[in-house]
Design an enzyme around this catalytic site. Sequence first.
Site, PDB file in Angstrom:
ATOM      1  N   ASP A  47      25.130  44.376  73.307  1.00 24.20           N
ATOM      2  CA  ASP A  47      23.671  44.505  73.357  1.00 24.20           C
ATOM      3  C   ASP A  47      23.297  45.698  74.237  1.00 24.20           C
ATOM      4  O   ASP A  47      23.547  45.679  75.446  1.00 24.20           O
ATOM      5  CB  ASP A  47      23.042  43.226  73.913  1.00 24.20           C
ATOM      6  CG  ASP A  47      21.529  43.353  73.897  1.00 24.20           C
ATOM      7  OD1 ASP A  47      20.955  43.261  72.794  1.00 24.20           O
ATOM      8  OD2 ASP A  47      20.924  43.582  74.962  1.00 24.20           O
ATOM      9  N   TYR A  52      18.269  51.349  79.100  1.00 23.88           N
ATOM     10  CA  TYR A  52      19.297  50.960  80.084  1.00 23.88           C
ATOM     11  C   TYR A  52      20.027  52.180  80.660  1.00 23.88           C
ATOM     12  O   TYR A  52      20.744  52.071  81.658  1.00 23.88           O
ATOM     13  CB  TYR A  52      20.317  49.980  79.481  1.00 23.88           C
ATOM     14  CG  TYR A  52      19.719  48.671  79.000  1.00 23.88           C
ATOM     15  CD1 TYR A  52      18.435  48.280  79.376  1.00 23.88           C
ATOM     16  CD2 TYR A  52      20.441  47.802  78.172  1.00 23.88           C
ATOM     17  CE1 TYR A  52      17.879  47.089  78.921  1.00 23.88           C
ATOM     18  CE2 TYR A  52      19.891  46.615  77.725  1.00 23.88           C
ATOM     19  CZ  TYR A  52      18.609  46.268  78.097  1.00 23.88           C
ATOM     20  OH  TYR A  52      18.062  45.088  77.647  1.00 23.88           O
ATOM     21  N   LYS A  81      17.620  49.174  71.149  1.00 19.69           N
ATOM     22  CA  LYS A  81      16.189  48.806  71.143  1.00 19.69           C
ATOM     23  C   LYS A  81      15.340  50.042  71.371  1.00 19.69           C
ATOM     24  O   LYS A  81      15.679  50.884  72.223  1.00 19.69           O
ATOM     25  CB  LYS A  81      15.895  47.786  72.255  1.00 19.69           C
ATOM     26  CG  LYS A  81      16.903  46.666  72.332  1.00 19.69           C
ATOM     27  CD  LYS A  81      16.567  45.615  73.360  1.00 19.69           C
ATOM     28  CE  LYS A  81      17.754  44.676  73.556  1.00 19.69           C
ATOM     29  NZ  LYS A  81      18.627  45.017  74.686  1.00 19.69           N
ATOM     30  N   HIS A 114      11.765  46.720  71.526  1.00 14.07           N
ATOM     31  CA  HIS A 114      12.150  46.129  72.816  1.00 14.07           C
ATOM     32  C   HIS A 114      11.043  45.238  73.390  1.00 14.07           C
ATOM     33  O   HIS A 114      11.311  44.158  73.924  1.00 14.07           O
ATOM     34  CB  HIS A 114      12.507  47.261  73.795  1.00 14.07           C
ATOM     35  CG  HIS A 114      13.371  46.849  74.923  1.00 14.07           C
ATOM     36  ND1 HIS A 114      14.296  47.672  75.499  1.00 14.07           N
ATOM     37  CD2 HIS A 114      13.457  45.686  75.617  1.00 14.07           C
ATOM     38  CE1 HIS A 114      14.910  47.040  76.476  1.00 14.07           C
ATOM     39  NE2 HIS A 114      14.412  45.833  76.579  1.00 14.07           N
TER      40      HIS A 114
HETATM   41  N1  LIG Z   1      15.354  42.422  75.469  1.00 10.80           N
HETATM   42  C1  LIG Z   1      15.088  42.420  76.758  1.00 10.80           C
HETATM   43  O1  LIG Z   1      13.966  42.716  77.205  1.00 10.80           O
HETATM   44  C2  LIG Z   1      16.149  42.043  77.706  1.00 10.80           C
HETATM   45  C3  LIG Z   1      17.458  42.017  77.293  1.00 10.80           C
HETATM   46  N2  LIG Z   1      18.454  41.660  78.165  1.00 10.80           N
HETATM   47  C4  LIG Z   1      19.843  41.699  77.667  1.00 10.80           C
HETATM   48  O2  LIG Z   1      20.486  40.460  78.006  1.00 10.80           O
HETATM   49  C5  LIG Z   1      21.633  40.723  78.799  1.00 10.80           C
HETATM   50  C6  LIG Z   1      21.908  39.587  79.761  1.00 10.80           C
HETATM   51  O3  LIG Z   1      20.852  39.363  80.635  1.00 10.80           O
HETATM   52  P1  LIG Z   1      20.850  39.785  82.173  1.00 10.80           P
HETATM   53  O4  LIG Z   1      19.432  39.839  82.592  1.00 10.80           O
HETATM   54  O5  LIG Z   1      21.695  40.966  82.360  1.00 10.80           O
HETATM   55  O6  LIG Z   1      21.449  38.560  82.964  1.00 10.80           O
HETATM   56  P2  LIG Z   1      22.570  37.425  82.816  1.00 10.80           P
HETATM   57  O7  LIG Z   1      21.847  36.150  82.823  1.00 10.80           O
HETATM   58  O8  LIG Z   1      23.515  37.739  81.729  1.00 10.80           O
HETATM   59  O9  LIG Z   1      23.295  37.574  84.239  1.00 10.80           O
HETATM   60  C7  LIG Z   1      24.026  38.704  84.580  1.00 10.80           C
HETATM   61  C8  LIG Z   1      24.485  38.528  86.017  1.00 10.80           C
HETATM   62  O10 LIG Z   1      25.324  37.384  86.116  1.00 10.80           O
HETATM   63  C9  LIG Z   1      26.582  37.762  86.705  1.00 10.80           C
HETATM   64  N3  LIG Z   1      27.605  36.974  86.017  1.00 10.80           N
HETATM   65  C10 LIG Z   1      28.062  37.154  84.754  1.00 10.80           C
HETATM   66  N4  LIG Z   1      28.986  36.225  84.461  1.00 10.80           N
HETATM   67  C11 LIG Z   1      29.121  35.444  85.544  1.00 10.80           C
HETATM   68  C12 LIG Z   1      29.944  34.328  85.839  1.00 10.80           C
HETATM   69  N5  LIG Z   1      30.798  33.839  84.948  1.00 10.80           N
HETATM   70  N6  LIG Z   1      29.831  33.772  87.067  1.00 10.80           N
HETATM   71  C13 LIG Z   1      28.952  34.268  87.990  1.00 10.80           C
HETATM   72  N7  LIG Z   1      28.160  35.330  87.759  1.00 10.80           N
HETATM   73  C14 LIG Z   1      28.244  35.912  86.540  1.00 10.80           C
HETATM   74  C15 LIG Z   1      26.708  39.250  86.467  1.00 10.80           C
HETATM   75  O11 LIG Z   1      27.502  39.837  87.480  1.00 10.80           O
HETATM   76  P3  LIG Z   1      28.611  40.988  87.241  1.00 10.80           P
HETATM   77  O12 LIG Z   1      28.118  41.903  86.162  1.00 10.80           O
HETATM   78  O13 LIG Z   1      28.648  41.649  88.567  1.00 10.80           O
HETATM   79  O14 LIG Z   1      29.873  40.292  86.891  1.00 10.80           O
HETATM   80  C16 LIG Z   1      25.269  39.682  86.604  1.00 10.80           C
HETATM   81  O15 LIG Z   1      24.923  39.752  87.970  1.00 10.80           O
HETATM   82  C17 LIG Z   1      21.268  42.058  79.481  1.00 10.80           C
HETATM   83  O16 LIG Z   1      22.354  42.662  80.118  1.00 10.80           O
HETATM   84  C18 LIG Z   1      20.673  42.803  78.333  1.00 10.80           C
HETATM   85  O17 LIG Z   1      21.677  43.287  77.467  1.00 10.80           O
HETATM   86  C19 LIG Z   1      18.158  41.238  79.432  1.00 10.80           C
HETATM   87  C20 LIG Z   1      16.871  41.254  79.908  1.00 10.80           C
HETATM   88  C21 LIG Z   1      15.759  41.695  79.081  1.00 10.80           C
HETATM   89  C1  LIG Z   2      16.215  44.443  80.839  1.00 11.12           C
HETATM   90  C2  LIG Z   2      15.246  44.767  79.828  1.00 11.12           C
HETATM   91  O1  LIG Z   2      15.604  44.891  78.702  1.00 11.12           O
HETATM   92  C3  LIG Z   2      13.919  44.935  80.196  1.00 11.12           C
HETATM   93  C4  LIG Z   2      13.484  44.530  81.534  1.00 11.12           C
HETATM   94  O2  LIG Z   2      13.144  45.383  79.406  1.00 11.12           O
END
Ligand SMILES: NC(=O)C1=CN([C@@H]2O[C@H](COP(=O)(O)OP(=O)(O)OC[C@H]3O[C@@H](n4cnc5c(N)ncnc54)[C@H](OP(=O)(O)O)[C@@H]3O)[C@@H](O)[C@H]2O)C=CC1
Ligand SMILES: CC(=O)C(C)=O
Length: 320
Positions: A47, A52, A81, A114
């Site tokens: 994704d 980003y 996106k 997005h």
């Molecule tokens: N369309 C939109 O507007 C949005 C889309 N997204 C998408 O969704 C994805 C996921 O959401 P996101 O907000 O990043 O958050 P997540 O809920 O996926 O959490 C990510 C965090 O959790 C940590 N983590 C991952 N796996 C574990 C584990 N097994 N145990 C403990 N901690 C863990 C990661 O740390 P580390 O990396 O340090 O391991 C990071 O700090 C985004 O990366 C993006 O691609 C997100 C927000 C908005």
């Molecule tokens: C993380 C993301 O996709 C946002 C905040 O738009």
Amino acid sequence: MAAKVPVRTFNNGKTVPVIGLGTWKSAPGDVTEAVKYAIDIGYRHFDCAYVYGNEKEVGEGIAAKIEEGIVKREDLFITSKIWNTFHKPDLVRGALLESLKNLNLTYLDLYLIHWPLAYKEGDGLFPEDEAGQGHLSFSNVDFVDTWKAMEPLVGEGLVKSIGVSNFNMRQISRLLDSAVIKPVTNQVECHPYLNQSRLKDYCDTHGILITAYSPLGSPDRPWARCDEPVLLEDPKVLAIAKRLEKTPAQVLIRYQIDRGNIVIPKSVTQQRIASNFDVFDFKLSKEDMKLIDSFDRDLRFCGMAESLGHRHHPFENNTF
Ligand SMILES: NC(=O)C1=CN([C@@H]2O[C@H](COP(=O)(O)OP(=O)(O)OC[C@H]3O[C@@H](n4cnc5c(N)ncnc54)[C@H](OP(=O)(O)O)[C@@H]3O)[C@@H](O)[C@H]2O)C=CC1
Ligand SMILES: CC(=O)C(C)=O
């Protein structure tokens, strides 16, 4: 050889792996290795988004694994996106081409709007208004017109499917009134504190899959406050994980899969990338699903507060 990931089928007949690797906040210096490792252990879905700022480095990871012969392009499912400053119909195709160039790809599997919010075109990704008090400058472009400019991209073969992200029910309904191509998914924040059950029911009725973002509660979101609950540390989630001998993250990921959603947890840590993917040897019972459903507290971690006041803000006015 890595095990095959289960897939879901979109309303256009194309398939999508149920789990993908999120890449928001994955530093350019980390994400190439994360993508390469993920492909090695079986991830096939990534994704991404223009905003980003790391599409080039994601693309380098993908290219390395294609070059090595570990995967072919057609084995992968890549999403990007369109950002809010490119909603004007005559900017849409160029925005896609820019993401394709960054990712070093000739097509995307999925291209999403997005946010339903358009920002002023041409002045950076977060343009400020004239008063300069840090307020964003909005554009009047209607997401329905953006969608009309996305539809031809499918026919051109530049994208296999199109969808939306952060749309509320009313906005999807408006889109469906004039869409020639139905969105295949609505990618929204979804986890036990915000389980989106009403939006999911609406999307189910229209054959639109939910992609759950921030499924672990996004603990690394830049605006996290220390007085906010941490989903991965919630004692009720920990208790279920302990009883099932799984990690809390595995329970949260499985919760989405068992609801029929697609899920895209982010990590740049090898051991987490692996354990988050190791969720296909168990299923949550009906009782556990009901219990986790009951954790909902309407708590949104990605509320897009900086765009409040925009006429297309999806979360104002209590709309789901
Ligand atoms: N369309 C939109 O507007 C949005 C889309 N997204 C998408 O969704 C994805 C996921 O959401 P996101 O907000 O990043 O958050 P997540 O809920 O996926 O959490 C990510 C965090 O959790 C940590 N983590 C991952 N796996 C574990 C584990 N097994 N145990 C403990 N901690 C863990 C990661 O740390 P580390 O990396 O340090 O391991 C990071 O700090 C985004 O990366 C993006 O691609 C997100 C927000 C908005
Ligand atoms: C993380 C993301 O996709 C946002 C905040 O738009």
